[in-house]
Design a protein around this motif. Structure first.
Motif, mmCIF file in Angstrom:
data_model
loop_
_atom_site.group_PDB
_atom_site.id
_atom_site.type_symbol
_atom_site.label_atom_id
_atom_site.label_comp_id
_atom_site.label_asym_id
_atom_site.label_seq_id
_atom_site.Cartn_x
_atom_site.Cartn_y
_atom_site.Cartn_z
ATOM 1 N N LEU A 343 0.825 -1.202 0.000
ATOM 2 C CA LEU A 343 0.000 0.000 0.000
ATOM 3 C C LEU A 343 0.861 1.254 0.000
ATOM 4 N N MET A 344 1.970 1.226 0.765
ATOM 5 C CA MET A 344 2.868 2.380 0.811
ATOM 6 C C MET A 344 3.509 2.612 -0.553
ATOM 7 N N SER A 345 3.927 1.529 -1.225
ATOM 8 C CA SER A 345 4.530 1.666 -2.549
ATOM 9 C C SER A 345 3.549 2.272 -3.538
ATOM 10 N N LYS A 346 2.305 1.809 -3.476
ATOM 11 C CA LYS A 346 1.284 2.361 -4.364
ATOM 12 C C LYS A 346 1.024 3.832 -4.060
ATOM 13 N N ALA A 347 1.059 4.182 -2.774
ATOM 14 C CA ALA A 347 0.823 5.576 -2.391
ATOM 15 C C ALA A 347 1.943 6.471 -2.906
ATOM 16 N N ILE A 348 3.178 6.000 -2.808
ATOM 17 C CA ILE A 348 4.319 6.776 -3.304
ATOM 18 C C ILE A 348 4.226 6.948 -4.814
ATOM 19 N N SER A 349 3.849 5.871 -5.498
ATOM 20 C CA SER A 349 3.694 5.962 -6.956
ATOM 21 C C SER A 349 2.627 6.973 -7.338
ATOM 22 N N LYS A 350 1.537 7.004 -6.563
ATOM 23 C CA LYS A 350 0.461 7.965 -6.841
ATOM 24 C C LYS A 350 0.979 9.401 -6.695
ATOM 25 N N VAL A 351 1.790 9.634 -5.663
ATOM 26 C CA VAL A 351 2.351 10.975 -5.461
ATOM 27 C C VAL A 351 3.234 11.358 -6.640
ATOM 28 N N MET A 352 4.070 10.411 -7.094
ATOM 29 C CA MET A 352 4.954 10.686 -8.234
ATOM 30 C C MET A 352 4.142 11.000 -9.487
ATOM 31 N N GLU A 353 3.101 10.232 -9.726
ATOM 32 C CA GLU A 353 2.258 10.477 -10.900
ATOM 33 C C GLU A 353 1.580 11.836 -10.813
ATOM 34 N N ALA A 354 1.181 12.204 -9.591
ATOM 35 C CA ALA A 354 0.547 13.508 -9.406
ATOM 36 C C ALA A 354 1.518 14.645 -9.696
ATOM 37 N N LYS A 355 2.805 14.377 -9.488
ATOM 38 C CA LYS A 355 3.834 15.373 -9.785
ATOM 39 C C LYS A 355 4.167 15.409 -11.274
ATOM 40 N N GLY A 356 3.597 14.475 -12.033
ATOM 41 C CA GLY A 356 3.892 14.413 -13.453
ATOM 42 C C GLY A 356 5.152 13.642 -13.801
ATOM 43 N N TRP A 357 5.636 12.817 -12.874
ATOM 44 C CA TRP A 357 6.861 12.047 -13.109
ATOM 45 C C TRP A 357 6.574 10.847 -14.009
ATOM 46 N N ASP A 358 7.526 10.530 -14.867
ATOM 47 C CA ASP A 358 7.502 9.298 -15.651
ATOM 48 C C ASP A 358 8.101 8.195 -14.776
#
Length: 568
Positions: A343-358
């Motif tokens: 769940l933590m990994s998915k949450a971090i990925s969501k934050v990165m995507e929200a920042k527009g990161w590839d």
């Protein structure tokens, strides 16, 4: 084997019975299949039984054997086949492929285990009087062919294993110095220092299977060099057995005594003598030690952050950033997460995507902190500001803790890959900061061009591993999917492309692995013809008979080819 002296397995890295496993890493097999097209779930090739090797007989004369036995005792004069083969090579990929094939080259005729400096001196003098070749041996972890006798060597070859000289002899607590014998392995040395409240802080990847003498002889660097320095900074004095005499350099903080003899010994790879002990800087064990993990949207962002960290007041013990492919490799090597971790990994990925990161381009970074709680807290605050200013984000200490626990297991993966037809190796260089990012790009392109020229799939990735005021070391790992008889030819094409790119684009041939035979063809481009002339004259002056590990550093021709051959 000699009791109390550790010895690696003859066919690969480390101890028998220990190997890389991927059953608990569900992402790793799919990653390898996607990147290089190799299915590591298929049955693996196994090293041949030792008995199948055709080991050349020892050429040691009875007269020289008797001399050595008189010096160190019968049991410390070893000439059985397995001991000789173990000491014939380091652990470079070329070494591992050849030894598995039974292409043994010039195997040492005898392996000696001296227990005192006096015995080392008598061995060297006896060997030179007999016009034999003397090759010092520490942990056997060298990957640049610095331990192998030259092909076609007709003289007797003597390998001198320093493993019995393995003690911390004394500590000057007021000066922060320790006198330590050169044959001590990293963990044994740190255990002895830790028992008295000290650490040297030098932790290369090969830490478990390398020695103090080997670090000095190759100008080693450790993972914590940003704080503790390279071995060249750590070693303040030393003793070295030379033909007919012993060099004794006192442990002074700095000198103006002409051209530095200490610097001449550092990186000399046995060409000047056998290092027996050294005075090194040691430090009190810090109250707090912590590794924090960060992510950046690009490798360039991570490089700039590391440079700014080095330039700041945050005297961190490590600042490391991996490029996108190495980041994917690291994450693919992780064990299956529990529900909370997932769940933590998915949450971090969501934050990165929200920042527009590839997410295919993200880069993982580790920064290490040591000292008092207040000091570590202050440094972390400075680093956090630098990370944010470079679009990065922190993810806590969890990944850093896992990295700290597994950091010495990486070399075992190379054996595993070789079992599956993947030839993998490393090359490292330093450049000024101005060229760091462009060099990384050029190496990636050079490797792809080399692979295309051979019609093979492969991969290259990198991390910044050691930082300095003016630049940094980048450590490249590359793997080639080639299980054919010509795999070493493919390896050579890729390796040479990397090394040539280094020297063509403001880099050095090596940052901390040394020269040996592997990197010697580029020495004139690295240090100029005049620099090679100086080194050659130094070696010839100390060793006119070319008895001390000949063919290393200054070497004509290509790796694995005798300097006296017609191909040179």
């Amino acid at each position: 084997m000699i009791q109390g002296v550790k010895q690696q397995k003859w066919w690969g890295w480390g101890e028998e019975g220990k190997a890389y496993q991927h059953a608990d890493k569900p992402k790793f097999a799919p990653f390898v299949k996607r990147i290089v097209g190799v299915d590591i779930n298929q049955p693996r090739m196994s090293p041949p039984p030792f008995e199948s090797l055709d080991v050349p007989p020892s050429r040691l004369s009875e007269e020289l054997r008797a001399e050595f036995q008189a010096i160190i005792g019968n049991k410390f004069v070893q000439s059985d086949d397995e001991t000789r083969v173990v000491h014939a090579f380091g652990k470079g990929v070329r070494d591992l492929v050849r030894v598995r094939r039974g292409e043994l080259g010039r195997v040492p005729d005898v392996v000696l285990y001296p227990g005192t400096e006096e015995e080392v001196a008598r061995i060297v003098d006896s060997a030179i009087a007999a016009d034999a070749v003397v090759i010092p041996f520490g942990g056997g972890s060298n990957i640049v062919a610095a331990l192998e006798a030259e092909p076609g060597e007709t003289r007797q070859v003597v390998s001198v294993n320093m493993g019995r000289l393995n003690k911390v002899l004394e500590i000057d607590a007021e000066s922060g110095l320790a006198r330590i014998q050169a044959g001590v392995f990293g963990p044994d040395m740190e255990d002895q220092l830790k028992a008295r409240g000290w650490t040297m802080g030098h932790h290369p990847d090969s830490f478990v299977w390398s020695t103090l003498g080997g670090w000095i002889a190759t100008r080693s660097s450790g993972m914590q060099s940003d704080k503790y320095g390279d071995i060249a900074d750590i070693v303040r004095g030393l003793r070295m057995v030379m033909p007919g005499q012993i060099l004794n350099l006192r442990p002074l903080p700095s000198t103006s005594s002409g051209p530095s003899v200490r610097e001449m010994v550092l990186g000399s790879e046995g060409r000047l003598g056998i290092i027996t002990e050294a005075w090194v800087q040691v430090h009190r064990i810090p109250e707090v030690r912590e590794l924090q993990a960060y992510f950046f949207p690009s490798y360039g962002d991570g490089l700039r952050a590391c440079q700014q960290i080095v330039e700041s007041d945050a005297a961190v013990m490590m600042a490391r950033v991996s490029d996108p492919m190495e980041t994917q490799y690291i994450m693919a090597n992780g064990k299956k997460s529990g529900r909370v971790g997932s769940l933590m990994s998915k949450a971090i990925s969501k934050v990165m995507e929200a920042k527009g990161w590839d997410l295919e381009g993200i880069c993982m970074s580790f920064v290490g902190f040591e000292g008092s709680p207040n000091h570590v807290r202050y440094e972390k605050g400075l680093v956090n500001k630098i990370v944010k200013a470079n679009q990065g984000m922190g993810v806590g200490s969890g990944p850093g803790t896992l990295y700290d626990q597994k950091k010495y297991d990486t070399p075992y993966i190379r054996d595993f890959m070789l079992d599956h037809g993947l030839v993998a190796d490393v090359s490292e260089t330093t450049t000024p900061w101005a060229y760091a990012e462009s060099l990384h790009t050029k190496v990636q392109q050079a490797v792809q061009d080399a692979l295309d020229s051979r019609g093979k799939r492969g991969v290259v990735f990198s991390h910044l591993s050691h930082s300095y005021h003016s630049g940094a070391c980048q450590y490249f790992t590359f793997a080639v999917a080639d299980d054919s008889e010509d795999c070493l030819d493919t390896y050579d094409v890729v390796k040479r492309a990397i090394q040539q790119t280094f020297v063509d684009h403001h880099g050095t041939v090596s940052h901390h692995h040394g020269v040996g035979e592997e990197h010697s063809p580029w020495m004139a481009e690295d240090i100029s013809e005049a620099g090679v002339f100086i080194q050659r004259k130094l070696f010839e002056g100390i060793d006119p008979g070319s008895n001390l590990n000949p063919g290393k550093i200054i070497h004509e021709g290509r790796p694995g080819i005798s300097s006296n051959s017609s191909d040179a």
